[in-house]
Design a protein around this motif. Structure first.
Motif, PDB file in Angstrom:
ATOM      1  N   PRO A 139      -8.974   3.994  -6.701  1.00  0.00           N
ATOM      2  CA  PRO A 139      -7.903   2.712  -5.591  1.00  0.00           C
ATOM      3  C   PRO A 139      -7.228   1.605  -6.197  1.00  0.00           C
ATOM      4  N   GLU A 140      -6.282   0.674  -4.698  1.00  0.00           N
ATOM      5  CA  GLU A 140      -4.919   0.395  -4.851  1.00  0.00           C
ATOM      6  C   GLU A 140      -5.355  -0.977  -6.331  1.00  0.00           C
ATOM      7  N   ALA A 141      -6.444  -1.902  -6.351  1.00  0.00           N
ATOM      8  CA  ALA A 141      -6.818  -2.797  -6.983  1.00  0.00           C
ATOM      9  C   ALA A 141      -6.300  -2.350  -8.318  1.00  0.00           C
ATOM     10  N   GLU A 142      -7.343  -1.102  -8.881  1.00  0.00           N
ATOM     11  CA  GLU A 142      -7.069  -0.914 -10.144  1.00  0.00           C
ATOM     12  C   GLU A 142      -6.190  -0.056 -10.263  1.00  0.00           C
ATOM     13  N   LEU A 143      -4.884   0.525  -9.523  1.00  0.00           N
ATOM     14  CA  LEU A 143      -3.691   0.318 -10.090  1.00  0.00           C
ATOM     15  C   LEU A 143      -2.839  -0.752  -9.996  1.00  0.00           C
ATOM     16  N   TRP A 144      -3.478  -1.870  -9.441  1.00  0.00           N
ATOM     17  CA  TRP A 144      -2.485  -3.552  -9.757  1.00  0.00           C
ATOM     18  C   TRP A 144      -2.536  -3.280 -11.198  1.00  0.00           C
ATOM     19  N   GLU A 145      -3.978  -3.511 -11.033  1.00  0.00           N
ATOM     20  CA  GLU A 145      -4.629  -3.812 -12.436  1.00  0.00           C
ATOM     21  C   GLU A 145      -4.202  -2.953 -14.129  1.00  0.00           C
ATOM     22  N   ALA A 146      -3.999  -1.849 -13.669  1.00  0.00           N
ATOM     23  CA  ALA A 146      -3.937  -1.021 -15.003  1.00  0.00           C
ATOM     24  C   ALA A 146      -2.572  -1.640 -14.595  1.00  0.00           C
ATOM     25  N   LEU A 147      -1.274  -1.482 -13.671  1.00  0.00           N
ATOM     26  CA  LEU A 147      -0.098  -1.786 -14.447  1.00  0.00           C
ATOM     27  C   LEU A 147       0.483  -2.621 -15.365  1.00  0.00           C
ATOM     28  N   ALA A 148      -0.626  -3.905 -14.802  1.00  0.00           N
ATOM     29  CA  ALA A 148      -0.806  -4.597 -15.465  1.00  0.00           C
ATOM     30  C   ALA A 148      -0.923  -5.095 -16.791  1.00  0.00           C
ATOM     31  N   ALA A 149      -2.080  -4.162 -16.869  1.00  0.00           N
ATOM     32  CA  ALA A 149      -2.232  -4.253 -18.221  1.00  0.00           C
ATOM     33  C   ALA A 149      -1.551  -3.440 -19.353  1.00  0.00           C
ATOM     34  N   LYS A 150      -0.936  -2.222 -18.645  1.00  0.00           N
ATOM     35  CA  LYS A 150      -0.263  -1.165 -19.335  1.00  0.00           C
ATOM     36  C   LYS A 150       0.774  -1.788 -19.863  1.00  0.00           C
ATOM     37  N   THR A 151       1.955  -2.565 -19.303  1.00  0.00           N
ATOM     38  CA  THR A 151       3.080  -3.575 -19.306  1.00  0.00           C
ATOM     39  C   THR A 151       3.062  -4.480 -20.536  1.00  0.00           C
ATOM     40  N   ALA A 152       1.121  -5.045 -20.634  1.00  0.00           N
ATOM     41  CA  ALA A 152       1.448  -6.349 -21.367  1.00  0.00           C
ATOM     42  C   ALA A 152       1.235  -5.745 -22.778  1.00  0.00           C
ATOM     43  N   ALA A 153       0.278  -4.387 -22.984  1.00  0.00           N
ATOM     44  CA  ALA A 153      -0.373  -4.103 -23.853  1.00  0.00           C
ATOM     45  C   ALA A 153       1.100  -3.558 -24.545  1.00  0.00           C
ATOM     46  N   ILE A 154       1.901  -2.890 -23.834  1.00  0.00           N
ATOM     47  CA  ILE A 154       3.098  -2.340 -24.503  1.00  0.00           C
ATOM     48  C   ILE A 154       4.510  -3.370 -24.975  1.00  0.00           C
ATOM     49  N   ALA A 155       4.130  -4.881 -24.056  1.00  0.00           N
ATOM     50  CA  ALA A 155       5.164  -5.759 -25.213  1.00  0.00           C
ATOM     51  C   ALA A 155       4.215  -6.450 -25.876  1.00  0.00           C
ATOM     52  N   GLU A 156       2.921  -6.254 -25.983  1.00  0.00           N
ATOM     53  CA  GLU A 156       2.303  -6.575 -27.266  1.00  0.00           C
ATOM     54  C   GLU A 156       2.844  -6.282 -28.396  1.00  0.00           C
ATOM     55  N   GLN A 157       2.787  -4.977 -28.128  1.00  0.00           N
ATOM     56  CA  GLN A 157       3.471  -3.900 -29.768  1.00  0.00           C
ATOM     57  C   GLN A 157       4.835  -4.152 -29.708  1.00  0.00           C
ATOM     58  N   GLY A 158       5.782  -4.687 -28.758  1.00  0.00           N
ATOM     59  CA  GLY A 158       7.072  -4.915 -28.943  1.00  0.00           C
ATOM     60  C   GLY A 158       7.558  -3.949 -28.957  1.00  0.00           C
ATOM     61  N   MET A 159       7.788  -3.397 -27.905  1.00  0.00           N
ATOM     62  CA  MET A 159       8.237  -2.253 -26.652  1.00  0.00           C
ATOM     63  C   MET A 159       8.419  -2.602 -25.207  1.00  0.00           C
TER      64      MET A 159
END
Length: 287
Positions: A139-159
Motif C-alpha cells: 500500500p502507498e502509505a506503507e511505502l512512504w513510512e518505509a522510505l522515512a524509516a529507512k533513511t532515518a536508520a541509515i543516517a543514525e548509523q552514520g551512512m
C-alpha cells in the motif's frame, strides 16, 4: 548546470551478474556507478565476479543485497566480507527482494539496514528503492513510512542514503513523487529509473511485472507504437519531459539510473548519444 545535463551527470546503470563479460567493452565512462542485481538464479560467486569485473573496467560497483534471500546473519557477513575483499563494499543497494517467504530473519530492506551489519563492514552509502507509480503488493502509505524509516536508520548509523526509483514512463508521476519525497523531509540524492534501449515487447513485459502503468498509458507517454512490437524504444522523450518539469532548486539532487535489460553495449551507446543531444537542447533553455 542545465537540467538535462544535470540528469545525465553522474548517472548510474543497472546490470545483472551475467552482464559482467560485456562491461569491459561496453564503453561506459570511467567512474560510472554500476548496480549489480541480487537474483535467485545467480550465485554469490557470480555476484562477486561481477563486482570485480565492474572495478576492473574502471567503474564503481554498487552490489544489491536482497534481504529476503539471506538465511541468517552469517550469510550477510560472508557476502559483505566477500565484497570487501573485492573493494566493492562501500556502496550497496538494499532491497526486500522477490521471495514471498523470507529465507531468514530479514523480511524487508529495513530489517537488514537496522541489523547494523552494513555499517560494521564499512558500508558508507546505502541505496534504497522508491516507487513513483506505487508497488503492486505494498500500500502507498506503507511505502512512504518505509522510505522515512529507512533513511532515518541509515543516517543514525552514520551512512549516507540514496533513493533509486523503479523505472517509469510517466514524467508527471515521477516529478510528483520527487516532490513528495522532498516534502517528507528526505534530502537524499534521487536516481530516477529509466529503461535503456529495449525491444517494445520486452519493455511492456517488464512493465507488467513491475506494475508500471498500462500499455495504453505507456504508449501515450513514451511515444512508441503497439503495432511494432519488434521495434526498439529509447527513453529520450521521457528524459526530455522529465528535464523540462524539474526545478532543481525545489527537487534537489536528481540523476538518471538506467536499467540495461541485458544489453550493456546498447545502453552505453544511448548514454553517449544522450549527452551529445543534450548540448543543443540545453543551449536553447534558461539555466
Amino acid at each position: 548546470m542545465h537540467r538535462t545535463t544535470a540528469l545525465l551527470h553522474d548517472l548510474s546503470v543497472e546490470v545483472t551478474a551475467r552482464d559482467r563479460t560485456a562491461l569491459a567493452r561496453a564503453g561506459l565512462a570511467a567512474g560510472t556507478r554500476v548496480s549489480i542485481t541480487h537474483l535467485g538464479t545467480e550465485t554469490a560467486q557470480d555476484r562477486l565476479d561481477a563486482a570485480a569485473a565492474v572495478g576492473a573496467a574502471g567503474l564503481v560497483p554498487v552490489p544489491h543485497l536482497s534481504a529476503r534471500r539471506f538465511a541468517d546473519a552469517d550469510q550477510v557477513r560472508d557476502a559483505l566480507a566477500g565484497l570487501r575483499e573485492h573493494g566493492a563494499h562501500e556502496r550497496v543497494f538494499v532491497i526486500g527482494g522477490d521471495p514471498r517467504t523470507p529465507a531468514g530473519p530479514y523480511s524487508s530492506a529495513l530489517d537488514l539496514i537496522r541489523s547494523g551489519l552494513l555499517a560494521d563492514h564499512g558500508v558508507r552509502e546505502v541505496g534504497i528503492a522508491g516507487y513513483p507509480e506505487g508497488h503492486p503488493a505494498i500500500p502507498e502509505a506503507e511505502l512512504w513510512e518505509a522510505l522515512a524509516a529507512k533513511t532515518a536508520a541509515i543516517a543514525e548509523q552514520g551512512m549516507a542514503a540514496t533513493v533509486t526509483s523503479q523505472f517509469s514512463f510517466d514524467a508527471d508521476a515521477v516529478v510528483a513523487w520527487i516532490s513528495g519525497v522532498r516534502e517528507a523531509g528526505v534530502i537524499a540524492p534521487i536516481r530516477v529509473g529509466v529503461p535503456g534501449p529495449a525491444g517494445v515487447g520486452r519493455l511492456l513485459a517488464f512493465a507488467r511485472r513491475c506494475g508500471v502503468g498500462s500499455s495504453a498509458g505507456i504508449v501515450r507517454k513514451y511515444g512508441f507504437s503497439l503495432t511494432n512490437l519488434m521495434g526498439t524504444a529509447t527513453p529520450d522523450r521521457f528524459v526530455a519531459d522529465l528535464a523540462g518539469r524539474l526545478d532543481l532548486a525545489h527537487h534537489g539532487e536528481v540523476h538518471l539510473h538506467v536499467y540495461a535489460f541485458g544489453d550493456v553495449a546498447a545502453t552505453s551507446r544511448w548514454i553517449a548519444g544522450a549527452a551529445v543531444r543534450a548540448l543543443p537542447l540545453d543551449a536553447s533553455k534558461p539555466a
